[in-house]
Design a protein around this motif. Structure first.
Motif, PDB file in Angstrom:
ATOM      1  N   UNK A   1      16.074  23.928 123.514  1.00 56.39           N
ATOM      2  CA  UNK A   1      17.008  23.299 122.592  1.00 56.39           C
ATOM      3  C   UNK A   1      16.768  21.787 122.654  1.00 56.39           C
ATOM      4  N   UNK A   2      16.562  21.164 121.498  1.00 57.24           N
ATOM      5  CA  UNK A   2      16.284  19.736 121.409  1.00 57.24           C
ATOM      6  C   UNK A   2      17.431  19.072 120.640  1.00 57.24           C
ATOM      7  N   UNK A   3      18.140  18.141 121.295  1.00 56.15           N
ATOM      8  CA  UNK A   3      19.395  17.606 120.768  1.00 56.15           C
ATOM      9  C   UNK A   3      19.254  16.303 119.997  1.00 56.15           C
ATOM     10  N   UNK A   4      18.044  15.915 119.626  1.00 57.96           N
ATOM     11  CA  UNK A   4      17.895  14.829 118.679  1.00 57.96           C
ATOM     12  C   UNK A   4      17.616  13.464 119.256  1.00 57.96           C
ATOM     13  N   UNK A   5      17.568  12.463 118.355  1.00 56.16           N
ATOM     14  CA  UNK A   5      17.026  11.132 118.606  1.00 56.16           C
ATOM     15  C   UNK A   5      15.582  11.273 119.058  1.00 56.16           C
ATOM     16  N   UNK A   6      14.794  11.822 118.150  1.00 55.53           N
ATOM     17  CA  UNK A   6      13.415  12.179 118.438  1.00 55.53           C
ATOM     18  C   UNK A   6      12.474  10.979 118.500  1.00 55.53           C
ATOM     19  N   UNK A   7      12.645   9.998 117.596  1.00 55.95           N
ATOM     20  CA  UNK A   7      11.553   9.054 117.386  1.00 55.95           C
ATOM     21  C   UNK A   7      11.920   7.581 117.484  1.00 55.95           C
ATOM     22  N   UNK A   8      13.169   7.214 117.406  1.00 56.53           N
ATOM     23  CA  UNK A   8      13.520   5.798 117.329  1.00 56.53           C
ATOM     24  C   UNK A   8      13.125   5.070 118.606  1.00 56.53           C
TER      25      UNK A   8
ATOM     26  N   UNK B   1      14.393   1.697 114.801  1.00 54.44           N
ATOM     27  CA  UNK B   1      14.376   2.670 113.711  1.00 54.44           C
ATOM     28  C   UNK B   1      13.316   2.294 112.681  1.00 54.44           C
ATOM     29  N   UNK B   2      13.217   1.010 112.378  1.00 52.89           N
ATOM     30  CA  UNK B   2      12.206   0.550 111.431  1.00 52.89           C
ATOM     31  C   UNK B   2      10.804   0.844 111.931  1.00 52.89           C
ATOM     32  N   UNK B   3      10.561   0.579 113.225  1.00 54.64           N
ATOM     33  CA  UNK B   3       9.249   0.861 113.814  1.00 54.64           C
ATOM     34  C   UNK B   3       8.897   2.329 113.613  1.00 54.64           C
ATOM     35  N   UNK B   4       9.845   3.216 113.901  1.00 57.29           N
ATOM     36  CA  UNK B   4       9.581   4.647 113.774  1.00 57.29           C
ATOM     37  C   UNK B   4       9.333   5.038 112.316  1.00 57.29           C
TER      38      UNK B   4
END
Length: 260
Positions: free
Chosen positions: A38-45, A85-88
């Motif tokens: 189970x992966x609860x998010x905030x994957x890339x920022x 967030x912009x970088x991602x």
């Protein structure tokens, strides 16, 4: 997902673009013989490796993912984005952005409920609270239980604070935060300026086992080499990220006085 193992599985969260930490955690999960995640998010920022991170995540069989608040902001775009967030967003391709956009805010699978913050707010800390002076402390049990109203699953999974913690409610329900795979320290301004730092650079996740009507849980801290991720952060001018990824401290480790 019909063969998803609800009796023994891994819980991960808050990778924040740290592809090397994620790869180490996935290898540890494989070594334990766990088929489901189970992966609860905030994957890339984060100023790290968002494209690599989503490539690993999207290719992984047996993983169920939801979105976090930063995933929501990355997808939304706009002129007032946070730098991480912009970088991602600038690094991701259209297919990866579409994958993020399609993620649900919450999910219920069997007797397990998934959210990022609390069931109703991906920006709210469930198991911690921030004092007016900016200290991050354990949230009162009455408030924790109040946020769980309407969640009838035996196990509720949350993330967002990056701090591994388990709380058992008086009625037997369990709330579990696995900690952060890839970001051991961060700053926030809501509700007041505060810092969260775990004090270790190791990648954190949790293992859950169903034993009858009870849940057995354990936290795993996985050693990996953060050098490449810290270098990417420094190249992007983000020394705070480099320091947090390398040491687990955003503002530096406390000074320990010599033994007397």
């Amino acid at each position: 997902m019909n063969d998803f193992d609800l009796d023994r599985f891994a819980v991960i969260a808050d990778v924040h673009g740290n592809a090397d930490a994620l790869a180490a955690v996935l290898a540890d999960i494989d070594a334990l013989g766990l088929r489901s995640i189970f992966n609860l998010g905030d994957h890339v920022s984060g100023p790290l490796a968002p494209r690599e991170t989503l490539a690993l995540t999207m290719a992984r069989e047996g993983m169920v993912s939801i979105r976090g608040n930063h995933d929501r902001w990355v997808v939304a775009g706009g002129e007032n984005m946070y730098p991480s967030d912009r970088f991602a967003r600038d690094e991701l391709d259209e297919g990866q952005l579409a994958w993020l956009a399609a993620l649900p805010a919450t999910r219920r699978i069997g007797d397990v409920f998934l959210c990022h913050g609390t069931p109703r707010d991906d920006l709210e800390y469930w198991l911690e609270t921030v004092t007016p002076s900016g200290d991050v402390v354990f949230r009162g049990m009455a408030e924790i239980a109040r946020a769980a109203v309407g969640v009838d699953a035996g196990l509720a999974l949350c993330a967002h604070t990056h701090l591994p913690r388990r709380v058992d409610l008086p009625d037997g329900r369990v709330i579990l935060n696995p900690g952060s795979v890839g970001c051991p320290g961060y700053e926030d301004v809501d509700p007041v300026p505060h810092v969260v730092q775990t004090g270790t650079p190791l990648a954190s996740y949790a293992v859950v086992e169903r034993r009858g009507e009870a849940w057995a849980t354990s936290f795993r801290q996985v050693l990996y080499d953060p050098t490449r991720m810290a270098g990417i952060a420094r190249a992007a001018g983000r020394e705070g990220w480099a320091r947090a990824v390398s040491t687990g401290w955003l503002r530096g480790a406390p000074v320990i006085p010599p033994a007397r």
